[in-house]
Design a protein around this motif. Sequence first.
Motif, PDB file in Angstrom:
ATOM      1  N   ALA A 161     -61.680 -10.931 -39.123  1.00 39.19           N
ATOM      2  CA  ALA A 161     -61.645  -9.592 -38.531  1.00 39.19           C
ATOM      3  C   ALA A 161     -62.893  -9.332 -37.701  1.00 39.19           C
ATOM      4  CB  ALA A 161     -61.499  -8.546 -39.638  1.00 39.19           C
ATOM      5  N   GLN A 162     -64.044  -9.751 -38.211  1.00 38.16           N
ATOM      6  CA  GLN A 162     -65.280  -9.574 -37.461  1.00 38.16           C
ATOM      7  C   GLN A 162     -65.255 -10.378 -36.170  1.00 38.16           C
ATOM      8  OE1 GLN A 162     -68.378 -10.664 -40.167  1.00 38.16           O
ATOM      9  NE2 GLN A 162     -68.259  -8.756 -41.346  1.00 38.16           N
ATOM     10  N   ASN A 163     -64.692 -11.566 -36.220  1.00 36.53           N
ATOM     11  CA  ASN A 163     -64.600 -12.397 -35.023  1.00 36.53           C
ATOM     12  C   ASN A 163     -63.715 -11.754 -33.957  1.00 36.53           C
ATOM     13  OD1 ASN A 163     -65.135 -14.750 -33.512  1.00 36.53           O
ATOM     14  ND2 ASN A 163     -63.181 -15.645 -34.151  1.00 36.53           N
ATOM     15  N   GLU A 164     -62.618 -11.140 -34.405  1.00 33.15           N
ATOM     16  CA  GLU A 164     -61.726 -10.467 -33.460  1.00 33.15           C
ATOM     17  C   GLU A 164     -62.426  -9.286 -32.805  1.00 33.15           C
ATOM     18  OE1 GLU A 164     -58.652 -11.365 -32.459  1.00 33.15           O
ATOM     19  OE2 GLU A 164     -59.025 -13.194 -33.612  1.00 33.15           O
TER      20      GLU A 164
ATOM     21  N   VAL B 226     -65.515  -6.856 -28.129  1.00 32.71           N
ATOM     22  CA  VAL B 226     -66.781  -6.351 -27.598  1.00 32.71           C
ATOM     23  C   VAL B 226     -67.289  -7.243 -26.471  1.00 32.71           C
ATOM     24  CG1 VAL B 226     -69.195  -5.910 -28.180  1.00 32.71           C
ATOM     25  CG2 VAL B 226     -67.393  -5.213 -29.758  1.00 32.71           C
ATOM     26  N   SER B 227     -67.188  -8.562 -26.665  1.00 36.53           N
ATOM     27  CA  SER B 227     -67.663  -9.489 -25.641  1.00 36.53           C
ATOM     28  C   SER B 227     -66.836  -9.365 -24.362  1.00 36.53           C
ATOM     29  CB  SER B 227     -67.600 -10.923 -26.169  1.00 36.53           C
ATOM     30  OG  SER B 227     -68.404 -11.066 -27.324  1.00 36.53           O
ATOM     31  N   SER B 228     -65.520  -9.181 -24.529  1.00 39.04           N
ATOM     32  CA  SER B 228     -64.643  -9.061 -23.350  1.00 39.04           C
ATOM     33  C   SER B 228     -64.991  -7.820 -22.535  1.00 39.04           C
ATOM     34  CB  SER B 228     -63.179  -9.029 -23.781  1.00 39.04           C
ATOM     35  OG  SER B 228     -62.842 -10.206 -24.486  1.00 39.04           O
ATOM     36  N   TRP B 229     -65.141  -6.673 -23.200  1.00 44.51           N
ATOM     37  CA  TRP B 229     -65.466  -5.447 -22.478  1.00 44.51           C
ATOM     38  C   TRP B 229     -66.863  -5.517 -21.877  1.00 44.51           C
ATOM     39  CZ3 TRP B 229     -61.949  -2.496 -20.734  1.00 44.51           C
ATOM     40  CH2 TRP B 229     -60.754  -2.303 -21.448  1.00 44.51           C
ATOM     41  N   ALA B 230     -67.767  -6.222 -22.585  1.00 43.60           N
ATOM     42  CA  ALA B 230     -69.112  -6.374 -22.016  1.00 43.60           C
ATOM     43  C   ALA B 230     -69.059  -7.188 -20.722  1.00 43.60           C
ATOM     44  CB  ALA B 230     -70.020  -7.050 -23.036  1.00 43.60           C
ATOM     45  N   ALA B 231     -68.238  -8.227 -20.695  1.00 44.73           N
ATOM     46  CA  ALA B 231     -68.102  -9.042 -19.477  1.00 44.73           C
ATOM     47  C   ALA B 231     -67.454  -8.254 -18.353  1.00 44.73           C
ATOM     48  CB  ALA B 231     -67.291 -10.297 -19.792  1.00 44.73           C
ATOM     49  N   ILE B 232     -66.429  -7.454 -18.703  1.00 47.79           N
ATOM     50  CA  ILE B 232     -65.746  -6.655 -17.684  1.00 47.79           C
ATOM     51  C   ILE B 232     -66.695  -5.631 -17.076  1.00 47.79           C
ATOM     52  CG2 ILE B 232     -63.912  -4.960 -17.319  1.00 47.79           C
ATOM     53  CD1 ILE B 232     -62.276  -6.469 -19.431  1.00 47.79           C
ATOM     54  N   LEU B 233     -67.462  -4.969 -17.911  1.00 42.58           N
ATOM     55  CA  LEU B 233     -68.381  -3.951 -17.412  1.00 42.58           C
ATOM     56  C   LEU B 233     -69.584  -4.563 -16.704  1.00 42.58           C
ATOM     57  CD1 LEU B 233     -68.358  -1.478 -20.435  1.00 42.58           C
ATOM     58  CD2 LEU B 233     -67.123  -1.261 -18.271  1.00 42.58           C
TER      59      LEU B 233
ATOM     60  N   ARG C 180     -54.699 -12.493 -21.797  1.00 44.12           N
ATOM     61  CA  ARG C 180     -53.848 -13.660 -22.003  1.00 44.12           C
ATOM     62  C   ARG C 180     -54.362 -14.518 -23.166  1.00 44.12           C
ATOM     63  NH1 ARG C 180     -52.309 -17.072 -16.788  1.00 44.12           N
ATOM     64  NH2 ARG C 180     -51.243 -15.068 -16.448  1.00 44.12           N
ATOM     65  N   ARG C 181     -55.643 -14.588 -23.347  1.00 46.20           N
ATOM     66  CA  ARG C 181     -56.217 -15.367 -24.454  1.00 46.20           C
ATOM     67  C   ARG C 181     -56.212 -14.619 -25.797  1.00 46.20           C
ATOM     68  NH1 ARG C 181     -61.571 -18.385 -21.914  1.00 46.20           N
ATOM     69  NH2 ARG C 181     -60.441 -19.587 -20.303  1.00 46.20           N
ATOM     70  N   GLY C 182     -55.778 -13.403 -25.779  1.00 46.28           N
ATOM     71  CA  GLY C 182     -55.695 -12.656 -27.019  1.00 46.28           C
ATOM     72  C   GLY C 182     -56.972 -12.014 -27.469  1.00 46.28           C
ATOM     73  N   TRP C 183     -57.933 -11.911 -26.580  1.00 44.10           N
ATOM     74  CA  TRP C 183     -59.215 -11.301 -26.961  1.00 44.10           C
ATOM     75  C   TRP C 183     -59.139  -9.765 -26.896  1.00 44.10           C
ATOM     76  CZ3 TRP C 183     -64.188 -14.279 -25.224  1.00 44.10           C
ATOM     77  CH2 TRP C 183     -64.099 -15.604 -25.664  1.00 44.10           C
ATOM     78  N   LEU C 184     -58.171  -9.259 -26.123  1.00 44.19           N
ATOM     79  CA  LEU C 184     -57.992  -7.814 -25.988  1.00 44.19           C
ATOM     80  C   LEU C 184     -56.610  -7.400 -26.434  1.00 44.19           C
ATOM     81  CD1 LEU C 184     -59.736  -7.229 -22.533  1.00 44.19           C
ATOM     82  CD2 LEU C 184     -60.631  -6.660 -24.790  1.00 44.19           C
TER      83      LEU C 184
END
Length: 375
Positions: free
Chosen positions: A310-313, A318-325, A371-375
């Motif tokens: 759960a923590q990894n998900e 968080v990492s995905s939104w950080a990259a997008i922003l 697509r990778r399931g991170w979001l």
Amino acid sequence: MVGGRRSRPGGGFGRQLDEYETRVGEPPPVESLETPGGLVDSAVYVQGHRFASPSGLAETYRCLQEQDSAMAWIGLYRPDIGQITSLAREFRLHDLAVEDAINAHQRPKLERYGHTLFVVLRAASYDDLREEVEFSELHLFIGPGFVVTVRHGEAPDLAAVRRRMETEAQMLARGPQAVLYAILDQVVDGYAPVVAGLENDIDEIETQVFGGDPNASRRIYGLSREVIQFQRAARPLLSVLDALADGAGSASSDEELRRYLRDVTDHLTQVVERVDGFRHLLQNILTVNATLVSQQQNEEMRSLTAASYAQNEELKKVSSWAAILFAPTLIGTVYGMNFIHMPELNWRFGYLFALLLMLLVCGTLYLIFKRRGWL
């Protein structure tokens, strides 16, 4: 006279006697051996009745010399070397048996030295407060006209044996072998409360194991050790009783004593069988406890794995939104550098182009992460 004077004992006991004489300067006189801490009770019996109650060993010897058919029953509690030396010389006890009686820590056994029997017994008692089994050692010298008991612990209660035998003059008149069998009976009867205490402890351990008590393993090991010690005390005693039944006690022709001995053997056999069962039961309980502990550890590992997943998900999101922003921040930073010769600086559509570029990069990253399931 019962027995006679003998030459200097050899072996380890002889060395101890030499040390005593070197320290004192002379052999231990009989009159100086009446220490209260060693001699518990001494009695001379004639035809099963108490004839005299000597206050010390010297007086006991004199009473035996005066009565041809008398039997002395001498009870000692952790005697010193002087008392043992006196008894060894008077009753001609074998050096090896005397050395064993002094040093203690022997296994239950029966040995014959001429006309004298040397018997080692391990008595047991159960301490209810501490829930522990306590063991003590008892040595007996059985010979023509005398019984000498040497206790190295509180059990068994030989005073109760003496009182019971004195009320049965006919039984006591059968001689030293009757005293031996009475003491054997007392020792074996003392095993019954120990068996009951161990059985209660095992029931409590089963409750602890299935209740998930983390201290159950330690108590199982402790109780297993007590059961093994109990086996070492009780099982060899069967060989002692078998030897007596085969005539080692020189009383095999006495049918009454043989019946008495068979009854003691039956009781001891039941005790040994139950103790053997305790050991197997504790092994099974230990196996079950190990299985339950393993299952509990597996459950904890699964819980930790689920929490880590759960923590990894969450970390992926968080990492995905950080990259997008981060993408529009980077573009905005480039366009905010304000160089004079910067390309597109005076372009009319430069601001709109920057906004569209931000949207394009953010949208592309969002689709990739989705697509990778991170979001």
